[in-house]
Design a protein around this motif. Structure first.
Motif, PDB file in Angstrom:
ATOM      1  N   VAL A  14      -5.473  -2.235  -6.453  1.00 22.71           N
ATOM      2  CA  VAL A  14      -4.342  -3.087  -6.845  1.00 22.71           C
ATOM      3  C   VAL A  14      -3.217  -2.232  -7.437  1.00 22.71           C
ATOM      4  O   VAL A  14      -2.037  -2.426  -7.116  1.00 22.71           O
ATOM      5  CB  VAL A  14      -4.804  -4.161  -7.860  1.00 22.71           C
ATOM      6  N   LEU A  15      -3.579  -1.282  -8.283  1.00 21.48           N
ATOM      7  CA  LEU A  15      -2.564  -0.417  -8.885  1.00 21.48           C
ATOM      8  C   LEU A  15      -1.826   0.398  -7.830  1.00 21.48           C
ATOM      9  O   LEU A  15      -0.600   0.555  -7.893  1.00 21.48           O
ATOM     10  CB  LEU A  15      -3.231   0.519  -9.901  1.00 21.48           C
ATOM     11  N   PHE A  16      -2.571   0.915  -6.845  1.00 20.43           N
ATOM     12  CA  PHE A  16      -1.928   1.668  -5.775  1.00 20.43           C
ATOM     13  C   PHE A  16      -0.966   0.773  -4.996  1.00 20.43           C
ATOM     14  O   PHE A  16       0.162   1.188  -4.680  1.00 20.43           O
ATOM     15  CB  PHE A  16      -2.982   2.255  -4.834  1.00 20.43           C
ATOM     16  N   ALA A  17      -1.395  -0.447  -4.702  1.00 26.08           N
ATOM     17  CA  ALA A  17      -0.546  -1.379  -3.953  1.00 26.08           C
ATOM     18  C   ALA A  17       0.721  -1.706  -4.730  1.00 26.08           C
ATOM     19  O   ALA A  17       1.817  -1.783  -4.149  1.00 26.08           O
ATOM     20  CB  ALA A  17      -1.327  -2.654  -3.639  1.00 26.08           C
ATOM     21  N   ILE A  18       0.602  -1.880  -6.051  1.00 29.19           N
ATOM     22  CA  ILE A  18       1.777  -2.159  -6.871  1.00 29.19           C
ATOM     23  C   ILE A  18       2.770  -1.010  -6.786  1.00 29.19           C
ATOM     24  O   ILE A  18       3.984  -1.210  -6.654  1.00 29.19           O
ATOM     25  CB  ILE A  18       1.363  -2.412  -8.340  1.00 29.19           C
ATOM     26  N   GLY A  19       2.260   0.217  -6.837  1.00 21.60           N
ATOM     27  CA  GLY A  19       3.128   1.379  -6.719  1.00 21.60           C
ATOM     28  C   GLY A  19       3.879   1.407  -5.405  1.00 21.60           C
ATOM     29  O   GLY A  19       5.075   1.738  -5.356  1.00 21.60           O
ATOM     30  N   LEU A  53       9.864   6.190  -9.629  1.00 21.55           N
ATOM     31  CA  LEU A  53       9.304   6.402 -10.962  1.00 21.55           C
ATOM     32  C   LEU A  53       8.024   5.602 -11.142  1.00 21.55           C
ATOM     33  O   LEU A  53       7.002   6.117 -11.617  1.00 21.55           O
ATOM     34  CB  LEU A  53      10.343   5.992 -12.007  1.00 21.55           C
ATOM     35  N   PHE A  54       8.054   4.342 -10.737  1.00 23.48           N
ATOM     36  CA  PHE A  54       6.899   3.463 -10.915  1.00 23.48           C
ATOM     37  C   PHE A  54       5.815   3.757  -9.879  1.00 23.48           C
ATOM     38  O   PHE A  54       4.631   3.581 -10.147  1.00 23.48           O
ATOM     39  CB  PHE A  54       7.344   2.000 -10.843  1.00 23.48           C
ATOM     40  N   GLU A  55       6.228   4.220  -8.696  1.00 24.54           N
ATOM     41  CA  GLU A  55       5.233   4.623  -7.694  1.00 24.54           C
ATOM     42  C   GLU A  55       4.401   5.786  -8.219  1.00 24.54           C
ATOM     43  O   GLU A  55       3.179   5.822  -8.058  1.00 24.54           O
ATOM     44  CB  GLU A  55       5.945   5.012  -6.397  1.00 24.54           C
ATOM     45  N   THR A  56       5.061   6.747  -8.868  1.00 28.19           N
ATOM     46  CA  THR A  56       4.343   7.885  -9.447  1.00 28.19           C
ATOM     47  C   THR A  56       3.381   7.411 -10.527  1.00 28.19           C
ATOM     48  O   THR A  56       2.219   7.843 -10.577  1.00 28.19           O
ATOM     49  CB  THR A  56       5.340   8.897 -10.044  1.00 28.19           C
ATOM     50  N   LEU A  57       3.853   6.521 -11.395  1.00 22.26           N
ATOM     51  CA  LEU A  57       3.024   6.013 -12.489  1.00 22.26           C
ATOM     52  C   LEU A  57       1.806   5.262 -11.975  1.00 22.26           C
ATOM     53  O   LEU A  57       0.668   5.542 -12.377  1.00 22.26           O
ATOM     54  CB  LEU A  57       3.864   5.092 -13.387  1.00 22.26           C
ATOM     55  N   PHE A  58       2.017   4.331 -11.068  1.00 19.67           N
ATOM     56  CA  PHE A  58       0.910   3.493 -10.607  1.00 19.67           C
ATOM     57  C   PHE A  58      -0.062   4.264  -9.713  1.00 19.67           C
ATOM     58  O   PHE A  58      -1.246   3.956  -9.669  1.00 19.67           O
ATOM     59  CB  PHE A  58       1.443   2.242  -9.898  1.00 19.67           C
ATOM     60  N   THR A  59       0.442   5.281  -9.008  1.00 18.82           N
ATOM     61  CA  THR A  59      -0.468   6.126  -8.225  1.00 18.82           C
ATOM     62  C   THR A  59      -1.371   6.927  -9.149  1.00 18.82           C
ATOM     63  O   THR A  59      -2.573   7.077  -8.896  1.00 18.82           O
ATOM     64  CB  THR A  59       0.317   7.062  -7.294  1.00 18.82           C
ATOM     65  N   LEU A  60      -0.808   7.445 -10.248  1.00 21.58           N
ATOM     66  CA  LEU A  60      -1.619   8.145 -11.252  1.00 21.58           C
ATOM     67  C   LEU A  60      -2.686   7.213 -11.818  1.00 21.58           C
ATOM     68  O   LEU A  60      -3.859   7.597 -11.932  1.00 21.58           O
ATOM     69  CB  LEU A  60      -0.730   8.681 -12.367  1.00 21.58           C
TER      70      LEU A  60
END
Length: 295
Positions: A232-237, A260-267
């Motif tokens: 889910v977190l990856f999809a959100i990113g 910025l948020f893609e980097t955060l949620f991928t982490l």
């Protein structure tokens, strides 16, 4: 091919911040594709540090992932320990490249294209390593052995070199084979398959294989919370990067975008995958009779 969008990158590059877009132009993506111009922090000589947030988060991701590699090393009896560390190493390479590609670090076009090619190749190879991590759990080969590590490294290296060469040939036009990528709609079937579709297939198969392992072999449910949360977190990113990014950039007058948020949620997603792996390699799982590879 008719009017199909398969293989086209123009709309993605217009609305998102993707490393592949650097290969199709000698200008910034915003100028080349009519995207919202991410200005970030102005520097001397009309240069900009375009995405300081992504750069800082990528650096944090590198440090935290190194910590996960170290903590994995402490789990001496864990199944797939070395294989998980290979995945985490791949993610570190991705994040290093992200500083110079997605982060908009001021570089010459040639250097940025080089980093972009490595970035794309690392995404393809690391996705493959993650998929193989799921297969490790079924103990088709003894984990951590020269055969297991060798097969993973050799196959990942082949994907990395092949994808990297195609990306470099696209960016520097060595053979002319991908010259049409420079013109709208920026069609590049090879990179579309290797960079857009192949990693997605690997991620879906990883989730499905791990779900079978946890639910059918281990007979447990709790680890699925980590795995599903990571998905889910990856999809959100990805939603931030592909859908929200351009609107966020316009609303913020070019100060930030979805990268910025893609980097955060991928982490956060990678951290969830590591937590999932850690949870299923604990020593106290009750294994069904004849059920397994984990102990």
């Amino acid at each position: 091919m008719g009017s199909t969008q398969f293989g086209n990158f123009h709309n993605f590059c217009r609305d998102s911040t993707l490393p592949v877009c650097n290969l199709f132009t000698n200008e910034t993506a915003a100028v080349a594709f009519g995207a919202c111009n991410l200005t970030g922090i102005p520097l001397s000589g009309e240069r900009h540090l375009r995405n300081l947030g992504s750069i800082l988060l990528a650096f944090i991701a590198i440090v935290l992932t190194a910590g996960m590699i170290w903590r994995s090393d402490k789990k001496q009896a864990a199944v797939g320990r070395r294989e998980m560390q290979l995945f985490l190493l791949g993610f570190i390479v991705i994040e290093i490249c992200e500083i110079f590609t997605v982060g908009g670090f001021p570089l010459s076009d040639a250097v940025r294209k080089g980093f972009s090619a490595v970035h794309i190749a690392a995404i393809t190879a690391t996705s493959w390593v993650l998929l193989l991590n799921a297969l490790v759990g079924f103990q088709l080969l003894d984990d951590g052995t020269a055969a297991s590590i060798g097969l993973i490294c050799a196959s990942a290296a082949a994907l990395f070199i092949g994808t990297g060469y195609i990306a470099l040939d696209t960016g520097f036009d060595w053979t002319g084979r991908f010259q049409s990528s420079y013109d709208p709609p920026n069609r590049n079937i090879a990179l579309y398959v290797l960079y857009q579709l192949f990693p997605l297939v690997c991620l879906v198969l990883f989730y499905l294989l791990e779900a079978v392992l946890v639910l059918r072999v281990l007979g447990e449910f709790r680890p699925m919370l980590y795995l599903t949360g990571a998905g889910v977190l990856f999809a959100i990113g990805q939603v931030f990067n592909y859908v929200i990014s351009t609107h966020l950039c316009q609303a913020a007058d070019g100060k930030i975008n979805g990268a910025l948020f893609e980097t955060l949620f991928t982490l956060l997603s990678v951290s969830g995958v590591w937590a999932f792996w850690s949870s299923i390699t604990e020593d106290d799982w009750p294994l069904p009779v004849g059920g397994g590879g984990y102990n």
